[in-house]
Write an enzyme that holds these catalytic residues in place. Sequence first.
Site, short mmCIF file in Angstrom:
data_model
loop_
_atom_site.label_atom_id
_atom_site.label_comp_id
_atom_site.label_asym_id
_atom_site.label_seq_id
_atom_site.Cartn_x
_atom_site.Cartn_y
_atom_site.Cartn_z
N ASP A 1 41.34 41.91 106.56
CA ASP A 1 42.00 41.00 107.49
C ASP A 1 41.89 41.48 108.92
O ASP A 1 41.77 42.67 109.18
CB ASP A 1 43.48 40.86 107.11
CG ASP A 1 43.66 40.01 105.87
OD1 ASP A 1 43.31 38.81 105.94
OD2 ASP A 1 44.11 40.54 104.84
N GLU B 1 48.64 29.39 99.70
CA GLU B 1 48.28 30.77 99.40
C GLU B 1 49.34 31.66 100.02
O GLU B 1 49.49 31.70 101.24
CB GLU B 1 46.90 31.12 99.99
CG GLU B 1 45.75 30.41 99.27
CD GLU B 1 44.38 30.72 99.88
OE1 GLU B 1 43.38 30.34 99.25
OE2 GLU B 1 44.31 31.33 100.97
#
Lengths: 267, 400
Positions: free
Chosen positions: A60, A49
């Site tokens: 995040d 990824e």
Amino acid sequence: MSRLAVKFEDLAKAGRKALVAYITAGDPNPEFTVPLMHAMVEAGVDVIELGVPFSDPMADGPVIQRACERALLHKMSLRRTLAMAIEFRKIDQNTPLVIMGYLNPIEAMGYEEFANAAQRAEVDGVLTVDLPPEEAEASTELLKARGIDPIFLLAPNSTPERVRLMTAIGSGYLYYVSLKGVTGAGHLNTVDVSNKVAEIKANSNLPIAVGFGVKDAITAKTVADIADGVVVGSALISKIETNQDDLVRARSQIVELLSAMRQAMDN
Amino acid sequence: MTEKYTMPDSRGHFGPYGGVFVAETLIPPIQELTAAYQKYLNDPDFIAELDNDLAHYVGRPSPLYYAERWTRELGGAQIYLKREDLNHTGSHKINNTVGQALLAKRMGKTRIIAETGAGQHGVATATVAARLGLECVVYMGAVDVARQSLNVYRMKLLGATVVAVESGSKTLKDALNEALRDWVTNVDNTFYIIGTVAGPHPYPAMVRDFQAILGREAKQQCLEQAGRMPNALVACVGGGSNAMGLFYPFIDDPAVKLIGVEAAGDGVATGRHSAPLCAGRPGVLHGNRTYLMADDDGEIIETHSISAGLDYPGVGPEHAWLKDSGRAQYVNITDTEALEGFYALTRMEGIIPALESSHAMAYTMKLAPTMNKDEIIIVNLSGRGDKDMQTMAKREGIEL
């Protein structure tokens, strides 16, 4: 059949689980990324990824936010991330590559131009963190028409209806976010994850990769026993962050961690 | 306009704008919030409790004040000020936090979080949290913590925890990122009180609906006091909640001009500004599609404004729609011009406006002289300037 479908099918036949590794493109500098991708594959990674740096990575934690900030200092962008994918494919024709990031860089490029560029770069999947299925119709159709898998997230509080919705419009795999929180946070609750993965499996025929909370060989092994794939990200990026003065050491520590995970998962 | 305005649609879209662009973990709490909001929006008990709080706690209705001397000085349209500065806590922000806190209470949430720029929304949130005995955490960019230290102290006095956000540009957008991260982590017990008409649906519509009280009052007061409808409404736009609250009840009155004033900072041409509607482009940030300050790669650009409350790279999606549809127009005012507005209102009417509201005052100074003396402008005086005393004194070289 997409590279992702082939990969998960081959692994299933061999009784193995997928090791999925996330890194932020261009962290800590653009020259570091593609060689690291090859090294990760050699260490036993099945799917990469590749994160597109974004100025406001809301889902995040601090580790990946700082990775984005480091990459953006080098003017990294979605276009340059796709250029890295092309570079990677010159040597590696087999490893599935997923572009992961936030929607606004794709909005800025335009959905169709992005889908075309991703196809040219031989990208296999696209995971857009802030694009839930309700808003994803247009981009999903463009990607699927080009043989690219749209990958969706599932959370601990996702209902069976939503699992079926993601299964209907998504492909490749489903990414189960194992805890309520941001990347790089918290600890895995094995029982909870196990129960939830069973519930997802009852409502979906797609492979399930589990991320958030995977940080070492033990947690990788634990997740591999439950799911089809194990996603590790922040733990790898921490190695870059703590070894910015010696990137050779950063890379060897990442390879070491991934090899240990691979070994634990295969035993 | 013959058809009644009904935006947004059931999924929160204002034309191409708005919507729900969030990570999956936030979908269930957003669905829960949407259901609760729709239920209580028409619940007589809820509305009665809200109206009671707005009257006796907030101090509504706020006056519509005819600024006679300033009007005479400018020599054009009659200027009326909607006095949101007189609300409890000093700005329009409390209208919304009272509403959302009542919603949080009915939903059984025990913990409140908020983001804040100038600190007005943070103070308004800490205030209602104190009153209801709810835990309160306010996220504020470290830059804003420094320039709005008075409001930081107020929030702490009220029992809130203020978290200084050190990531990114350390201003409002980063505070919003951090609040979203908190919400994702604590979805079960936490209610996120967003302070402006942005964020994922239902926030833009919900915050607008809670703020629309000020526009409904202004309409009625104008009819009572002036005997007719206004010709133009002027309000500053950062996220755009005070403007949306004023504009919304007038959208179906096409003769009334709606004018939003963005912060031009050093000037739109310099790139150092906070005017996405005037000089930005559509994109997706913080849960909705709207006009943004972003570069060609879609990365968010750092913004600039003398007023912390307008220092934000996005804007409410309904403003984006009102701009594209032509129903509202958006102009911009520089830091320097805003200061002229600040001093003018202070000296001319004895009212010290917030630096945010000063942008609306500055545009009014340009607009009023171009209009006839029998025409009426309603300007939203969205907040008072007490919080800006340190900033202003420092500019004048005075140590307080």
